[in-house]
Design a protein around this motif. Structure first.
Motif, PDB file in Angstrom:
ATOM      1  N   LEU A   1      56.136  39.206  34.260  1.00 15.81           N
ATOM      2  CA  LEU A   1      55.443  40.059  35.229  1.00 15.81           C
ATOM      3  C   LEU A   1      54.362  40.906  34.565  1.00 15.81           C
ATOM      4  N   VAL A   2      54.629  41.400  33.370  1.00 19.26           N
ATOM      5  CA  VAL A   2      53.656  42.244  32.679  1.00 19.26           C
ATOM      6  C   VAL A   2      52.414  41.446  32.296  1.00 19.26           C
ATOM      7  N   VAL A   3      52.597  40.216  31.832  1.00 20.66           N
ATOM      8  CA  VAL A   3      51.447  39.387  31.464  1.00 20.66           C
ATOM      9  C   VAL A   3      50.575  39.115  32.688  1.00 20.66           C
ATOM     10  N   ILE A   4      51.197  38.773  33.823  1.00 18.75           N
ATOM     11  CA  ILE A   4      50.431  38.512  35.050  1.00 18.75           C
ATOM     12  C   ILE A   4      49.732  39.778  35.519  1.00 18.75           C
ATOM     13  N   TRP A   5      50.445  40.906  35.507  1.00 15.79           N
ATOM     14  CA  TRP A   5      49.834  42.171  35.928  1.00 15.79           C
ATOM     15  C   TRP A   5      48.657  42.539  35.037  1.00 15.79           C
ATOM     16  N   THR A   6      48.809  42.385  33.728  1.00 17.74           N
ATOM     17  CA  THR A   6      47.732  42.731  32.799  1.00 17.74           C
ATOM     18  C   THR A   6      46.493  41.888  33.066  1.00 17.74           C
ATOM     19  N   TRP A   7      46.688  40.601  33.308  1.00 23.68           N
ATOM     20  CA  TRP A   7      45.537  39.728  33.564  1.00 23.68           C
ATOM     21  C   TRP A   7      44.839  40.105  34.865  1.00 23.68           C
ATOM     22  N   ARG A   8      45.601  40.353  35.911  1.00 26.22           N
ATOM     23  CA  ARG A   8      44.986  40.721  37.192  1.00 26.22           C
ATOM     24  C   ARG A   8      44.239  42.046  37.089  1.00 26.22           C
ATOM     25  N   ALA A   9      44.868  43.021  36.450  1.00 26.27           N
ATOM     26  CA  ALA A   9      44.208  44.330  36.317  1.00 26.27           C
ATOM     27  C   ALA A   9      42.936  44.220  35.483  1.00 26.27           C
TER      28      ALA A   9
ATOM     29  N   MET B   1      32.387  39.589  43.019  1.00 24.83           N
ATOM     30  CA  MET B   1      33.429  39.270  42.052  1.00 24.83           C
ATOM     31  C   MET B   1      34.786  39.314  42.739  1.00 24.83           C
ATOM     32  N   PRO B   2      35.671  38.384  42.419  1.00 21.89           N
ATOM     33  CA  PRO B   2      37.004  38.386  43.036  1.00 21.89           C
ATOM     34  C   PRO B   2      37.847  39.546  42.511  1.00 21.89           C
ATOM     35  N   THR B   3      38.698  40.072  43.367  1.00 20.91           N
ATOM     36  CA  THR B   3      39.617  41.134  42.978  1.00 20.91           C
ATOM     37  C   THR B   3      41.034  40.722  43.348  1.00 20.91           C
ATOM     38  N   TYR B   4      42.007  41.396  42.742  1.00 21.10           N
ATOM     39  CA  TYR B   4      43.413  41.043  42.934  1.00 21.10           C
ATOM     40  C   TYR B   4      44.216  42.307  43.214  1.00 21.10           C
ATOM     41  N   GLY B   5      45.081  42.214  44.216  1.00 23.81           N
ATOM     42  CA  GLY B   5      45.992  43.316  44.481  1.00 23.81           C
ATOM     43  C   GLY B   5      47.029  43.444  43.383  1.00 23.81           C
ATOM     44  N   VAL B   6      47.315  44.655  42.952  1.00 19.85           N
ATOM     45  CA  VAL B   6      48.238  44.867  41.838  1.00 19.85           C
ATOM     46  C   VAL B   6      49.404  45.777  42.206  1.00 19.85           C
ATOM     47  N   ARG B   7      49.431  46.278  43.435  1.00 17.03           N
ATOM     48  CA  ARG B   7      50.470  47.259  43.782  1.00 17.03           C
ATOM     49  C   ARG B   7      51.863  46.640  43.774  1.00 17.03           C
ATOM     50  N   GLY B   8      52.054  45.531  44.488  1.00 15.96           N
ATOM     51  CA  GLY B   8      53.379  44.913  44.529  1.00 15.96           C
ATOM     52  C   GLY B   8      53.822  44.416  43.175  1.00 15.96           C
ATOM     53  N   LEU B   9      52.890  43.808  42.433  1.00 18.07           N
ATOM     54  CA  LEU B   9      53.223  43.321  41.091  1.00 18.07           C
ATOM     55  C   LEU B   9      53.554  44.480  40.150  1.00 18.07           C
ATOM     56  N   ALA B  10      52.873  45.594  40.329  1.00 19.35           N
ATOM     57  CA  ALA B  10      53.156  46.757  39.488  1.00 19.35           C
ATOM     58  C   ALA B  10      54.560  47.294  39.747  1.00 19.35           C
ATOM     59  N   VAL B  11      54.970  47.332  41.011  1.00 19.98           N
ATOM     60  CA  VAL B  11      56.321  47.802  41.341  1.00 19.98           C
ATOM     61  C   VAL B  11      57.373  46.883  40.722  1.00 19.98           C
TER      62      VAL B  11
END
Length: 262
Positions: free
Chosen positions: A74-82, A1-11
């Motif tokens: 940014l929150v919408v993109i972060w929520t989807w990736r997480a 399954m694909p995964t996405y980095g969320v650290r930079g987007l979270a900051v």
């Protein structure tokens, strides 16, 4: 399954949420400035000062709108990736599909309930500590108080402002503007406090969920059946040699009208 980095987007998202919260607090406290400008206008009987107060409040609101738009994106993109990362985590059992990580923020009325459920999914399946679920409740309640309170206060202020004299000419008419700003501060404090609590709680949620997911992604290993290494690695077994196949004798077609000779 694909995964996405969320650290930079979270900051970036946490910074944008903090900026939007701070800008809203400044707009909520604007009556402190407005009342001083209204008193100055009443002393000088100068309508231009009142106009300057209106323009100053608009200028106060522009940074908030810009920060709110940035934070929302940014929150919408972060929520989807997480949420997509949960699909790759063994043992994660989310209740809502990744589509709700986007639609939950954008659909009217739905955005009053679904974002809280999505965040609860992310916290439960990322941090694995149920005792932290109270953070979602704190954020959700304060977020609802902020949304409903801000709209109610804005509508009530607009109704009061429409009853003011458009072109004041004497002390009594100028005094109504002073009372307008004096009475505007107290109601604004309710959504302002709720916004502050919601902003802090959401930043904490973003940081904890992102840190837990990023830590899990950094420790992940490929899951090959019975082998802890990638194919081609030194520890990967060589392919087994093919089994020998016994040769078969060719078949001789029968002779027409006779038999096959020895």
């Amino acid at each position: 399954m694909p995964t996405y980095g969320v650290r930079g987007l979270a900051v970036a998202g946490a910074f944008a949420v903090g900026a939007a919260t701070l800008c809203y607090l400044l707009t909520a406290l604007f009556p402190l400035v407005g009342v001083q400008m209204a008193r100055s206008a009443a002393e000088q009987l100068d309508r231009d000062v009142l106009l300057g107060a209106v323009l100053a409040e608009v200028l106060f609101s522009l940074p908030y709108l810009l920060a709110l738009l940035t934070a929302g994106t940014l929150v919408v993109i972060w929520t989807w990736r997480a949420r997509k990362n949960l699909d790759a985590f063994p043992g994660a059992v989310p209740n809502l599909s990744p589509a709700w990580a986007i639609a939950g923020w954008l659909v009217p009325l739905v955005n009053l309930v679904v974002p809280a459920r999505v965040l609860a999914d992310l916290l439960r399946n990322s941090v694995w500590q149920r005792r932290q679920s109270w953070l979602v409740g704190v954020w959700w309640v304060s977020w609802l108080v902020f949304l409903i309170g801000d709209r109610f206060v804005a509508r009530a202020e607009q109704q009061r402002y429409d009853r003011l004299t458009e072109l004041p000419r004497n002390d009594a008419e100028f005094a109504t503007y002073v009372r307008f700003y004096e009475d505007a501060l107290a109601p604004r404090l309710v959504p302002a406090v709720a916004c502050l609590v919601a902003g802090i709680a959401f930043v904490v949620l973003i940081r904890r969920i992102s840190a837990a997911q990023q830590d899990r992604l950094s420790r992940a290993v490929p899951a090959w059946p019975g082998q802890p290494v990638w194919p081609g690695h030194a520890g990967w077994p060589a392919p087994a040699a093919p089994m020998p196949v016994a040769p078969t004798s060719p078949q001789v077609p029968p002779t027409p009208g006779g038999t096959i000779g020895a």
